[in-house]
Design a protein around this motif. Structure first.
Motif, PDB file in Angstrom:
ATOM      1  N   LEU A   1      90.504  61.861  65.977  1.00 30.56           N
ATOM      2  CA  LEU A   1      89.883  61.146  67.096  1.00 30.56           C
ATOM      3  C   LEU A   1      88.361  61.027  66.973  1.00 30.56           C
ATOM      4  CD1 LEU A   1      91.741  62.055  70.399  1.00 30.56           C
ATOM      5  CD2 LEU A   1      91.863  59.994  69.024  1.00 30.56           C
ATOM      6  N   GLY A   2      87.915  60.571  65.831  1.00 36.01           N
ATOM      7  CA  GLY A   2      86.506  60.261  65.684  1.00 36.01           C
ATOM      8  C   GLY A   2      85.601  61.417  65.321  1.00 36.01           C
ATOM      9  N   THR A   3      86.176  62.610  65.164  1.00 34.42           N
ATOM     10  CA  THR A   3      85.321  63.723  64.768  1.00 34.42           C
ATOM     11  C   THR A   3      85.913  64.435  63.560  1.00 34.42           C
ATOM     12  OG1 THR A   3      86.511  65.155  66.269  1.00 34.42           O
ATOM     13  CG2 THR A   3      84.453  64.238  67.072  1.00 34.42           C
ATOM     14  N   ILE A   4      85.045  65.160  62.864  1.00 37.69           N
ATOM     15  CA  ILE A   4      85.531  65.986  61.763  1.00 37.69           C
ATOM     16  C   ILE A   4      85.965  67.320  62.364  1.00 37.69           C
ATOM     17  CG2 ILE A   4      84.842  67.252  59.707  1.00 37.69           C
ATOM     18  CD1 ILE A   4      82.993  64.957  59.009  1.00 37.69           C
ATOM     19  N   CYS A   5      87.223  67.706  62.128  1.00 33.40           N
ATOM     20  CA  CYS A   5      87.650  68.988  62.689  1.00 33.40           C
ATOM     21  C   CYS A   5      87.609  70.091  61.640  1.00 33.40           C
ATOM     22  CB  CYS A   5      89.016  68.879  63.351  1.00 33.40           C
ATOM     23  SG  CYS A   5      90.330  68.385  62.274  1.00 33.40           S
ATOM     24  N   GLU A   6      87.600  69.685  60.368  1.00 32.38           N
ATOM     25  CA  GLU A   6      87.489  70.707  59.323  1.00 32.38           C
ATOM     26  C   GLU A   6      86.931  70.063  58.069  1.00 32.38           C
ATOM     27  OE1 GLU A   6      90.938  73.108  58.881  1.00 32.38           O
ATOM     28  OE2 GLU A   6      90.208  74.156  57.102  1.00 32.38           O
ATOM     29  N   ILE A   7      85.998  70.755  57.422  1.00 28.41           N
ATOM     30  CA  ILE A   7      85.440  70.222  56.173  1.00 28.41           C
ATOM     31  C   ILE A   7      85.158  71.385  55.241  1.00 28.41           C
ATOM     32  CG2 ILE A   7      83.086  70.180  57.147  1.00 28.41           C
ATOM     33  CD1 ILE A   7      82.542  67.726  55.345  1.00 28.41           C
ATOM     34  N   GLY A   8      85.471  71.196  53.977  1.00 30.95           N
ATOM     35  CA  GLY A   8      85.231  72.265  53.021  1.00 30.95           C
ATOM     36  C   GLY A   8      85.772  71.894  51.659  1.00 30.95           C
ATOM     37  N   PRO A   9      85.694  72.838  50.711  1.00 27.39           N
ATOM     38  CA  PRO A   9      86.236  72.566  49.381  1.00 27.39           C
ATOM     39  C   PRO A   9      87.722  72.202  49.497  1.00 27.39           C
ATOM     40  CG  PRO A   9      84.977  74.598  49.380  1.00 27.39           C
ATOM     41  CD  PRO A   9      85.077  74.166  50.800  1.00 27.39           C
ATOM     42  N   THR A  10      88.121  71.157  48.778  1.00 25.02           N
ATOM     43  CA  THR A  10      89.473  70.612  48.938  1.00 25.02           C
ATOM     44  C   THR A  10      90.559  71.680  48.806  1.00 25.02           C
ATOM     45  OG1 THR A  10      88.738  68.491  48.131  1.00 25.02           O
ATOM     46  CG2 THR A  10      91.085  68.911  48.021  1.00 25.02           C
ATOM     47  N   GLU A  11      90.489  72.475  47.763  1.00 25.56           N
ATOM     48  CA  GLU A  11      91.542  73.475  47.539  1.00 25.56           C
ATOM     49  C   GLU A  11      91.653  74.415  48.733  1.00 25.56           C
ATOM     50  OE1 GLU A  11      93.767  73.548  45.097  1.00 25.56           O
ATOM     51  OE2 GLU A  11      92.837  71.656  44.504  1.00 25.56           O
ATOM     52  N   GLU A  12      90.504  74.835  49.261  1.00 23.43           N
ATOM     53  CA  GLU A  12      90.461  75.730  50.408  1.00 23.43           C
ATOM     54  C   GLU A  12      91.125  75.066  51.619  1.00 23.43           C
ATOM     55  OE1 GLU A  12      89.914  79.048  51.629  1.00 23.43           O
ATOM     56  OE2 GLU A  12      89.602  78.985  49.480  1.00 23.43           O
ATOM     57  N   VAL A  13      90.724  73.828  51.896  1.00 23.71           N
ATOM     58  CA  VAL A  13      91.215  73.131  53.097  1.00 23.71           C
ATOM     59  C   VAL A  13      92.726  72.929  53.018  1.00 23.71           C
ATOM     60  CG1 VAL A  13      91.154  70.932  54.350  1.00 23.71           C
ATOM     61  CG2 VAL A  13      89.021  72.008  53.594  1.00 23.71           C
ATOM     62  N   ILE A  14      93.231  72.621  51.832  1.00 21.60           N
ATOM     63  CA  ILE A  14      94.656  72.319  51.736  1.00 21.60           C
ATOM     64  C   ILE A  14      95.491  73.585  51.556  1.00 21.60           C
ATOM     65  CG2 ILE A  14      96.371  71.220  50.233  1.00 21.60           C
ATOM     66  CD1 ILE A  14      94.327  68.881  50.043  1.00 21.60           C
ATOM     67  N   GLU A  15      95.003  74.528  50.788  1.00 18.27           N
ATOM     68  CA  GLU A  15      95.769  75.759  50.581  1.00 18.27           C
ATOM     69  C   GLU A  15      95.705  76.680  51.797  1.00 18.27           C
ATOM     70  OE1 GLU A  15      97.767  76.844  48.166  1.00 18.27           O
ATOM     71  OE2 GLU A  15      97.604  74.968  47.048  1.00 18.27           O
ATOM     72  N   HIS A  16      94.543  76.744  52.448  1.00 15.81           N
ATOM     73  CA  HIS A  16      94.403  77.636  53.607  1.00 15.81           C
ATOM     74  C   HIS A  16      93.809  76.881  54.777  1.00 15.81           C
ATOM     75  CE1 HIS A  16      95.098  80.703  50.612  1.00 15.81           C
ATOM     76  NE2 HIS A  16      94.083  80.218  49.923  1.00 15.81           N
ATOM     77  N   PRO A  17      94.557  75.944  55.337  1.00  9.38           N
ATOM     78  CA  PRO A  17      93.992  75.182  56.453  1.00  9.38           C
ATOM     79  C   PRO A  17      93.709  76.101  57.630  1.00  9.38           C
ATOM     80  CG  PRO A  17      96.336  74.712  56.179  1.00  9.38           C
ATOM     81  CD  PRO A  17      95.926  75.542  55.012  1.00  9.38           C
TER      82      PRO A  17
END
Lengths: 352, 344, 307
Positions: free
Chosen positions: B236-252
Motif C-alpha cells: 500500500l505505497g510504503t516499504i514494509c521491509e528492505i534488506g539483503p535479498t537472501e535475508e529478506v527471503i530466507e528470514h522474512p
C-alpha cells in the motif's frame, strides 16, 4: 473407466492466413475425483482444447477429428438439449478472466441465482437456498450475496465464479487460468479452496495454466502440452521429479525458484513452431538439444514409458541419462541458438 | 559518500474523481499511490521492488523516470534533484536512466519498423555522425541482445516479432544511449516461461558487463531473488521491509513479507510449505488507516498497530522493517521515514 | 552482413521507414479489400483527370456565349452534336460547364478537407496530449463550433466575407474541424498512456517530438477517415451555398449550374440535360468521399465489418 476420455482430438482455426492446427491429436483421460493440470505456454492449444470439450469454440474453429467420451457418452455426437444436459450440468467451466465478466450492475447473488435458473431450471427459492450453500462452500458469508462485484476483492470474485461453475453439481470442472490475475497471497487461498472443494465434492478437475508451480500445488496428475500435442503425462510427483520429455526437463531450469538459491537459469532457446504449417517431425526438435535425425521427420506418438507414465519422445527410454545432461545441453543451445538446420539432414526421401 | 539514487519520503497522490455530492460538500478524497517511500541505491547495485498489484511499485518507477511528478518528497540522482532538472540537464538525465517496459507488445511504436524505433534514441541524443554510423550502432545493439543477424530485423514491424524478441529489442533500445541506471518493470511477466530465462540472463550479463545500476520491479519474489542483491517489499505505497535479498527471503521479518514468501507456490511438489494465513480484504489506497497499513490483514496485529504507523527502522543483518513487532531502541520523533506529513 | 554491405543497403532501409509510404499503403489496403472504397478512389481519379484536362477537353469556354450560324445567341438549345448537353438560357455550353465544375468541386473538396484534417488533428493532438487547461480551452471551442448551426452560419460568413470560393473553403474549415478534433483527442488520450509513448519520453523526446513523431502517425489513419468524409461534406456545402446564390459568380461550379438552371426555369421546361448532369456529379463526388471513409472505418474498426 475414466470419467473423461479424449482420443486424438484435433481442432483447427480458419484464419486469413490459412488453417491453424491449434490442437493436433490430443489424447488425455481424467479419472473420477482426480485433479489434472494441463500446462503449456501461450498458443499451445490448451484453452482451445478446453473450449472444444465443452463445445464453446469460436466460430472460426472446428473440431476436425477425434472423440471425446464423458461417462460413456460421445460428446461430439451430441447436440442441442442432449449436449446441454452435459454442458454446465455435468461439465462446468470457469473461463479465463471470468471474474471480470461478472455484470457490474447486478448483485453477485442474483447473478448466481440467474445462472441456476437458466441453466438448471431451478425455481427461484431453490436457487436462493442453493446459492447460500454454495457461498458457504467457497468460504464466503451468505451476506456477501447481496454485494455488487466492485465491492468484492479479486479473490472473492474468483470464488464467486467458481461457485457459479459448481452451481449445478457438476462432475467435472474445467478451470482455465483460475488464479492468473490474482495476487500471490490470494492466489494461494483460492487454490486451497479449489483443492478442498475438489476433495469434499469428489470432483474431477481439469486445471489449465501456464504456471507449473500452480499445478504442483494443486493437482494429482499433470499433462504437459506443446504445440497442440500432449508431450508428457503422469502423476505430478513423478513428472516433476523425473521428467521423461526434454521439454519438461528444459522447463525445470528455465525459471527461478524462491525456495532455492538458483544457479544460472537455462532458457529453452527458440520459439514454438507456427501451427499454420506444423513441422513434419517432432515439433520440439528445433529447440531440443537431444534431437536425433529421426526426430526431424517422424513425429513421436504419446506412448507409455516406465511407471504408467506417458511421453512423446523417441528417446524416452534414455530419459534418465538425458535428464542428467539436460542443464548443460540446454545451456549449450543457448550459446549456439536453436537448430534451424537439421543436423546431418537426411537425403531426400528419408532413410527410415 | 553520496549515493547514485536517493529517494526520500516520496509521495504520489491522485485526486479521486468522486460523485456530485462530495464535489458539493467540498470533500477531497485522494489515492495514496506512493505514501512515503525512502531508499538509497549505490552505483552498481541492484534493487528489487516487490509487492502485489496496487502497492505502488510501478508508480515509484515512473516517478524515478520522471514520467510522473511527485506530490511530495525528493528523488536525487547523482546528487541532483530530479524534479528540478530541465533543458539539457533533463535530456542528460533521460540518457542516463532507461526503462524496460512490462508489455513488450506495446513498448514499440506499431507504425515504426524496428530500425526506425532504434534510431530514435540516437536521433534524440544526437549520437553518431551519419545515418550510416547510427545504423551500425543499431546493428551492434541488436547483435548484443542476440538478435542475429541484425539486418533481418531492421524492416520488421513489432507485430511480426514474438514477445521474447520484442523485449530484446526494447533492451537494445535502452542500451543505445548507454545508461547508468536501468529500471525494469516486470520485464518477463508477459513472456512465456521457456524464454523468460533467456531475457533474464541477458539482463544479468548486460548489467555486469556495463556496470549498470538496476531496479527490478516485480510481483515475483523468485525473479527478484535471481536478479537483485537488495530487496524492498512494498505494501500500500510504503516499504514494509528492505534488506539483503537472501535475508529478506530466507528470514522474512515483517508479517506481510512472511505471508508473501510462504504463499509463493513451488514447482517442486515434494517440498513442504506452511503458508501464513492472512485475510483477503479489499486493500484500498485511499482513506488509509492511521496506523500500520497492514493492520487489517495482519495475523499478529496489536493494539498499537491500529493508531501508530510504524517507522522503517533497522532491525538486524542490514534489514530495516516497518513493524511494531520489532521494537527499536531509538526514540520516535515526528521526523524520519514513516513520519506522517500533512500535504500542503 | 558487413558494415560496408550495410552502408550499401542504407537507402533501401531508410525509404522503408517513411510514414507517408505507410499512409499510402494503408489507402491501398483499404481500396483492395473494399470495392466501394475502390469505386470512390476511381471516381476521384476520374474527377482529377477531368479537372486537370478541362481547358483542353472542353469544346467551349464555359463562360462564353455561343452563337448560331445565323448570328443569334444559341440559347436553350437541346443536346446536339456541337453542344452535347445543350446550352443555357444565355447560350453557354453545358457540357463544358460540367467539366469545369469538377475543378471547383475538387479545389473546394480537397482544400477544405485538408484544412479540416490539419486543424482538427492539431487541435486533437494538443488537447489530448497536454490535457489540463489546453484541453479545456480547445474542447470548449469545439463545443461552440458544435453549437453553431452549420449551413446558416456558413451562409452568413460567406455573405459577410464576400462571395469567393476561398471564403467558402475558409468557412468550412472553421466550422468542420470540430468532429475531427474531438475524435483525434479521444484517440490521443488513449495513446498517450501506451508504453511506446512513455518510452519516447524516457528516451528524452521533447513534447513536440512525442506528439508529432510518435503519436501523430498513429492517429493519421483516423484523420484520413475524417478527411475523406470532409471532402464529401465540403463539396455538398459548396453546392448548397452556390445554389442558394451565395457562391462565387466568377467560378463555374455544379452548385452554380443548378442555381442557374433553377433561376431560368429549366425544370419547368424539362431541360433535364441542364440540371441532371451537375446534380449527378455532386452526388457521385459526395458518395465517393463517403465510400472511401467507410472503407477506412472498416479497416480501423474491424468489428464493423460484415461477417
Amino acid at each position: 473407466m475414466s470419467l473423461l476420455e479424449i482420443d486424438t482430438l484435433a481442432v483447427q482455426y480458419h484464419t486469413l492466413h490459412g488453417a491453424v492446427q491449434a490442437v493436433r491429436g490430443v489424447t488425455l483421460s481424467i479419472e473420477r475425483g482426480r485433479a489434472v493440470g494441463l500446462v503449456g505456454e501461450s498458443g499451445c492449444g490448451k484453452t482451445t482444447l478446453a473450449r472444444a470439450l465443452i463445445g464453446v469454440l469460436p466460430r472460426n474453429a472446428a473440431i476436425t477429428g477425434g472423440r471425446v467420451r464423458f461417462d460413456g457418452a460421445d460428446l461430439l455426437q451430441l447436440s442441442g438439449d442432449a449436449l446441454n444436459n452435459y454442458r454446465w450440468r455435468r461439465i462446468a467451466m470457469v473461463p479465463q478472466a471470468a471474474m471480470d465478466s461478472l455484470d457490474p450492475v447486478y448483485r453477485v447473488g442474483d447473478q448466481l441465482v440467474e445462472t441456476m435458473r437458466l441453466r438448471g431450471g431451478l425455481t427461484s427459492p431453490q436457487a436462493r437456498e442453493r446459492a447460500e450453500r454454495l457461498f458457504a462452500l467457497i468460504g464466503l458469508e451468505p451476506g456477501r450475496l447481496r454485494l455488487y462485484p466492485h465491492e468484492l476483492s479479486g479473490g472473492m470474485k474468483q470464488r464467486v465464479v467458481i461457485a457459479m461453475a459448481l452451481a449445478l453439481d457438476p462432475q467435472l470442472v474445467i478451470a482455465d487460468e483460475p488464479v492468473t490475475a490474482l495476487d500471490v497471497i490470494v492466489q494461494h487461498q483460492v487454490l486451497r479452496t479449489l483443492r478442498e472443494l475438489q476433495e469434499t465434492l469428489q470432483l474431477s478437475l481439469l486445471l489449465i495454466t501456464h504456471d507449473i508451480s500452480v499445478v504442483a500445488d494443486l493437482c494429482d496428475d499433470v499433462a504437459v502440452m506443446y504445440a497442440g500435442r500432449i508431450v508428457e503425462a503422469g502423476s505430478v510427483r513423478e513428472v516433476f521429479a523425473a521428467p521423461h520429455h526434454p521439454y519438461t526437463m528444459g522447463l525445470r531450469n528455465a525459471f527461478p525458484s524462491l525456495r532455492a538459491r538458483s544457479a544460472r537459469l537455462v532458457p529453452i532457446e527458440g520459439y514454438p513452431p507456427d501451427l499454420a504449417s506444423p513441422p513434419a517431425g517432432c515439433a520440439f526438435a528445433p529447440r531440443c538439444p537431444f534431437a536425433i535425425e529421426r526426430c526431424w521427420h517422424d513425429d513421436p506418438a504419446l506412448l507409455p514409458t516406465t511407471g504408467g507414465r506417458l511421453a512423446a519422445c523417441h528417446r524416452a527410454a534414455e530419459a534418465d541419462a538425458l535428464r542428467t545432461q539436460a542443464p548443460q545441453a540446454f545451456a549449450r543451445l543457448e550459446t549456439t541458438g536453436p537448430q534451424s538446420v537439421r543436423p546431418g539432414a537426411p537425403p531426400a526421401g528419408g532413410t527410415l | 559518500m553520496s549515493h547514485l539514487l536517493e529517494v526520500t519520503d516520496l509521495r504520489k497522490e491522485y485526486p479521486l474523481q468522486s460523485g456530485l455530492l462530495s464535489a458539493v460538500m467540498g470533500s477531497r478524497r485522494v489515492v495514496h499511490a506512493v505514501n512515503g517511500v525512502s531508499f538509497v541505491l549505490d552505483e552498481g547495485g541492484s534493487l528489487g521492488l516487490a509487492g502485489e498489484s496496487g502497492c505502488g511499485k510501478t508508480t515509484t518507477a515512473k516517478l524515478i523516470l520522471r514520467l510522473l511528478h511527485p506530490t511530495a518528497g525528493s528523488i536525487r540522482f547523482a546528487g541532483r534533484d530530479v524534479a528540478a532538472l530541465d533543458g539539457s540537464d533533463l535530456l542528460s538525465y533521460r540518457r542516463q536512466v532507461q526503462f524496460i517496459f512490462q508489455n513488450p507488445y506495446e513498448a514499440l511504436n506499431p507504425r515504426f519498423t524496428i530500425l526506425r524505433s532504434l534510431l530514435e534514441p540516437l536521433i534524440i541524443h544526437e549520437i553518431g555522425q551519419s545515418i550510416a554510423e547510427r545504423v551500425e550502432r543499431v546493428a551492434g545493439a541488436l547483435d548484443r541482445v542476440h538478435l542475429n543477424p541484425p539486418e533481418t530485423f531492421f524492416l520488421k514491424y513489432p507485430h511480426q516479432l514474438s514477445g521474447g524478441q520484442l523485449q530484446r529489442v526494447v533492451i537494445a533500445r535502452a542500451l543505445l544511449v548507454d545508461p547508468v541506471l536501468l529500471v525494469a518493470d516486470e520485464p518477463v511477466s508477459m513472456l512465456d516461461v521457456s524464454i523468460r530465462a533467456g531475457v533474464l540472463n541477458l539482463m544479468r550479463e548486460l548489467s555486469r558487463e556495463r556496470k549498470l545500476t538496476t531496479i527490478y520491479i516485480s510481483h515475483d519474489l523468485a525473479l527478484i531473488r535471481y536478479m537483485c542483491s537488495v530487496t524492498a517489499v512494498m505494501y500500500l505505497g510504503t516499504i514494509c521491509e528492505i534488506g539483503p535479498t537472501e535475508e529478506v527471503i530466507e528470514h522474512p521479518r515483517h508479517p506481510y513479507t512472511q505471508a508473501l514468501v510462504s504463499a509463493v507456490p513451488d514447482p517442486d511438489p515434494t517440498r513442504p510449505r506452511r503458508p501464513v494465513e492472512i485475510a483477503d480484504t479489499v486493500p484500498t489506497p485511499f482513506q488509509l488507516p492511521a496506523g500500520c497499513p497492514f493492520a487489517d490483514r495482519c495475523p499478529q496485529v496489536m493494539e498499537v498497530c491500529r493508531h501508530l504507523r510504524p517507522l522503517l527502522l533497522p532491525v538486524d543483518a542490514g534489514v530495516r522493517v516497518a513493524c511494531h513487532l520489532y521494537p527499536d531502541s531509538t526514540p520516535r520523533t515526528a521526523e524520519g521515514y514513516g513520519a506522517k506529513m500533512e500535504p500542503h | 552482413m558487413s558494415s560496408s554491405e550495410r552502408a550499401a543497403a542504407l537507402p533501401q532501409w531508410t525509404r522503408a521507414t517513411s510514414t507517408w509510404r505507410d499512409a499510402l499503403l494503408v489507402t491501398w489496403a483499404v481500396a483492395r479489400r473494399d470495392r466501394f472504397a475502390l469505386a470512390g478512389l476511381v471516381i476521384y481519379g476520374v474527377l482529377l483527370v477531368v479537372a486537370l484536362a478541362a481547358p483542353v477537353v472542353a469544346p467551349y469556354n464555359p463562360q462564353d456565349l455561343n452563337y448560331r450560324p445565323d448570328g443569334e445567341v444559341a440559347a436553350n438549345e437541346v443536346p446536339s452534336l456541337p453542344h452535347w448537353l445543350g446550352t443555357t438560357n444565355l447560350g453557354r455550353d453545358i457540357f463544358s460547364q460540367v467539366l469545369f465544375g469538377a475543378r471547383a468541386a475538387l479545389v473546394v473538396g480537397f482544400v477544405a478537407a485538408f484544412g479540416v484534417v490539419v486543424l482538427g488533428t492539431l487541435v486533437g493532438l494538443f488537447a489530448g496530449y497536454y490535457s489540463g487547461w489546453v484541453d479545456m480551452l480547445l474542447m470548449r471551442l469545439a463545443d461552440v463550433a458544435f453549437g453553431i448551426p452549420f449551413l446558416p452560419m456558413a451562409i452568413v460568413l460567406v455573405a459577410f466575407l464576400g462571395p469567393s470560393i476561398w471564403n467558402t473553403v475558409l468557412v468550412m474549415v472553421l466550422l468542420l474541424w470540430r468532429d475531427t478534433g474531438r475524435v483525434i483527442r479521444a484517440q490521443v488520450l488513449s495513446l498517450r498512456t501506451r508504453s511506446y509513448v512513455e518510452a519516447a519520453r524516457v528516451l528524452g523526446a521533447s513534447h513536440l517530438r512525442t506528439m508529432f513523431v510518435h503519436i501523430a502517425p498513429n492517429v493519421l489513419p483516423l484523420s484520413f477517415l475524417y478527411g475523406s468524409l470532409a471532402v464529401g461534406w465540403a463539396i455538398l456545402t459548396e453546392a448548397t451555398i452556390s445554389f442558394l446564390g451565395f457562391g462565387d459568380p466568377n467560378v463555374i461550379s455544379w452548385g452554380f449550374m443548378l442555381q442557374d438552371a433553377y433561376n431560368s426555369q429549366a425544370m419547368a421546361r424539362h431541360a433535364f440535360y441542364w440540371f441532371v448532369p451537375p446534380g449527378l456529379c455532386i452526388m457521385l463526388a459526395v458518395m465517393a468521399g463517403f465510400f472511401i471513409g467507410r472503407g477506412y472505418e472498416e479497416l480501423l474498426f474491424p468489428r464493423l465489418r460484415r461477417r
